[in-house]
Design a protein around this motif. Structure first.
Motif: not given
Length: 579
Positions: A58-70, A85-89, A112-121
């Motif tokens: 949740a924190d990184e997802g919101l941070a992503l959107w906040q950076r996008f809007l800012d 360091t994440s496999p998704a990256a 957003s997709y890579l973030l969701v993928s990383d945390y689902m795994m």
């Protein structure tokens, strides 16, 4: 209308994205709980770990959107939300098009997709206290689901498809629909244009004759191209899952042609694709009526004491059983050497294929084999699932969404040229070897009433593995060396199950690793192996010659059809054409 207006939908507010972040988190939990329910048990999560994962998500997802809007949508100037360091990256070919990072909207979708993928795994990995195989199933299912959900797979979230649709006026989608309907009709995903290949002309074209035929296989004898050949001939046993010509593709890729040109008398078994008449075949038949029959046929034809052998994949597993049976019968001297291409005998670390051998899968195989054989398209789909991102979704995008023409690729043509499997053999193989791992238990399996023991095999062996093999993993292939008692050379080739084997010297591709002396463990091998650039085929040829360098002139039975066995038809024969 400006192109940017077409490509960039209305962007949501921060409040809307908070809602979507919560929805994604709950959907993630539901999917994992559903997977657990299908397995008949609850998932034992550590609440603290789950809380930490969900909070971070949740924190990184919101941070992503906040950076996008800012930043006014300029995420390309900001670091990715997913840790480096994440496999998704890591580098992902699905997002290779520059628009995925240069266009703000698609960059946001990608991250957003890579973030969701990383945390689902991460959440799948957080499951603890369950059977390791069940956990592996959960991880495999989660990974497959994420591959299917990738934004690159959908027309309105893939910038390449959007651009192509605009430029062609939608013709790409019409062409893609034609491709999809054709695939639905034949029940198989198309990878290449099959009209460009013809057996005996530009693939499986090495000259030779079919000199022996049984209801199970045809034996091909290839025409020598040198004045003398090694006295000890070579018999190649390809897998009967797919066609033999993986070893005889276009002339510049053909292992068969290369071996012939190296001065080797080459024979090859072309297995018959199963039909209803083969419903009662079991593994014993492939050993006795297949491999041993071929060995005895060639020995008798050329009046030689022994033959060299090669077994690829399942045929290599079977070759190990054949050698054990010959040893038990006191007939081990019929085989001078055994080469194993990506073959397994100990299935304790056989990779993701072991996820397809539970009771439910066995029942499904039985249902699909009501006519006494399993349609080869089922096995093709299974192998495609193991690399769904490359062998399914990549082609969904190219074939159906972009409407691209199929590329001419002989290896992909072979990959789609499926063979049927005898139902009894297939079920027995999956059960006794993949599931129960009985082949490495001395005496647990009997062939024609004779218990076999792999540790009795003294035959010199050359064991080849692929560094990136997803069908026969390196760790699993290495175990072959721990079960054979004779001199063994282990070699690790670059690439995977196919390209690691089919690597002609002229191509100058990949590399291989080997040690001059036997190593006690795989870790020791990796630590001490010397890397050599290019093909490993010359290394194998030198190993064969070191065993026996005697040559004989090409005459009599060394010429296909000139010996006791008269030609039945030209290579590649009719069995390889039977569907």
């Amino acid at each position: 209308m400006d192109k940017a207006d077409v490509m960039e939908p209305h962007l949501p507010t921060l409040e809307q994205m908070q809602q979507w972040t919560d929805v994604l988190g709950r959907a993630q939990q539901l999917m994992l709980e559903q997977a657990a329910g299908a397995a008949g048990q609850a998932l034992p999560f550590d609440p603290a770990i789950v809380a930490r994962i969900q909070t971070g998500f949740a924190d990184e997802g919101l941070a992503l959107w906040q950076r996008f809007l800012d930043s006014g949508g300029l995420l390309r100037d900001q670091p990715d939300a997913v840790p480096a360091t994440s496999p998704a990256a890591r580098k992902d070919r699905r997002f290779a098009d520059p628009a995925w990072t240069e266009h703000p909207f698609y960059d946001l979708i990608r991250q957003s997709y890579l973030l969701v993928s990383d945390y689902m795994m991460k959440l799948a990995d957080a499951v603890d206290g369950v059977d390791p195989r069940q956990k592996a199933k959960l991880r495999f299912a989660t990974s497959g689901l994420l591959d299917a959900m990738a934004p690159s797979n959908f027309p309105f979230t893939n910038p390449q498809v959007v651009q192509k649709t605009i430029e062609s006026g939608g013709e790409n989608l019409v062409k893609g629909l034609k491709h999809m309907l054709a695939d639905l009709e034949k029940g198989q995903l198309t990878h290449t244009d099959g009209t460009l290949f013809e057996l005996g002309r530009n693939i499986a074209a090495t000259p030779g004759k079919v000199i022996h035929e049984t209801p199970l296989y045809q034996l091909i004898h290839y025409a020598p191209s040198t004045e003398t050949v090694l006295e000890t001939p070579l018999i190649i046993f390809p897998p009967w899952i797919n066609r033999f010509y993986i070893l005889d593709l276009s002339p510049e890729k053909s292992f068969v042609k290369w071996a012939v040109d190296q001065g080797i008398s080459v024979f090859l078994v072309s297995w018959k694709s199963a039909d209803a008449s083969m419903k009662d075949l079991v593994w014993d038949d492939y050993i006795l009526k297949g491999q041993i029959d071929a060995i005895d046929t060639v020995r008798d034809l050329l009046k030689v004491k022994a033959v060299h052998t090669i077994g690829y994949c399942v045929a290599g597993t079977t070759l190990a059983a054949t050698l054990a049976l010959l040893a038990a019968r006191g007939e081990a001297d019929k085989v001078a050497s055994a080469t194993f291409f990506t073959a397994q005998v100990d299935f304790s670390q056989a990779g993701d294929l072991t996820l397809f051998v539970d009771d439910e899968q066995m029942k499904m195989v039985e249902q699909l084999s009501s006519n006494g054989f399993l349609d080869g398209r089922y096995m093709a789909a299974t192998f495609n699932l193991l690399r769904g991102r490359d062998l399914i979704w990549n082609y969904v995008v190219n074939n159906y969404l972009l409407g691209l023409d199929y590329p001419p690729f002989d290896l992909l043509y072979w990959n789609g040229d499926t063979t049927n499997l005898p139902a009894r053999w297939h079920l027995d193989y999956l059960t006794r070897l993949y599931r129960d791992n009985l082949l490495v238990v001395p005496g647990a399996i009997s062939i024609d009433g004779t218990p076999i023991d792999l540790t009795r095999i003294q035959t010199p062996a050359y064991v080849q593995a692929g560094r990136e093999d997803h069908i026969a993993p390196l760790e699993s292939v290495w175990k072959m060396t721990e079960n054979l008692s004779g001199p063994t050379r282990f070699l690790l080739a670059g690439s995977g199950h196919i390209a690691g084997v089919i690597n002609p010297p002229a191509a100058g591709k990949y590399q291989y690793w080997a040690c001059d002396t036997a190593q006690p463990s795989l870790d020791a091998f990796v630590a001490n192996a010397k890397e050599t650039k290019g093909s490993w085929w010359p290394d194998w040829r030198a190993w064969i010659e070191a065993l026996d360098s005697r040559h004989v002139p090409v005459k009599g039975g060394r010429v296909p059809g000139k010996g006791r066995l008269k030609p039945i038809e030209d290579a590649p024969g009719r069995y390889v054409r039977m569907r």
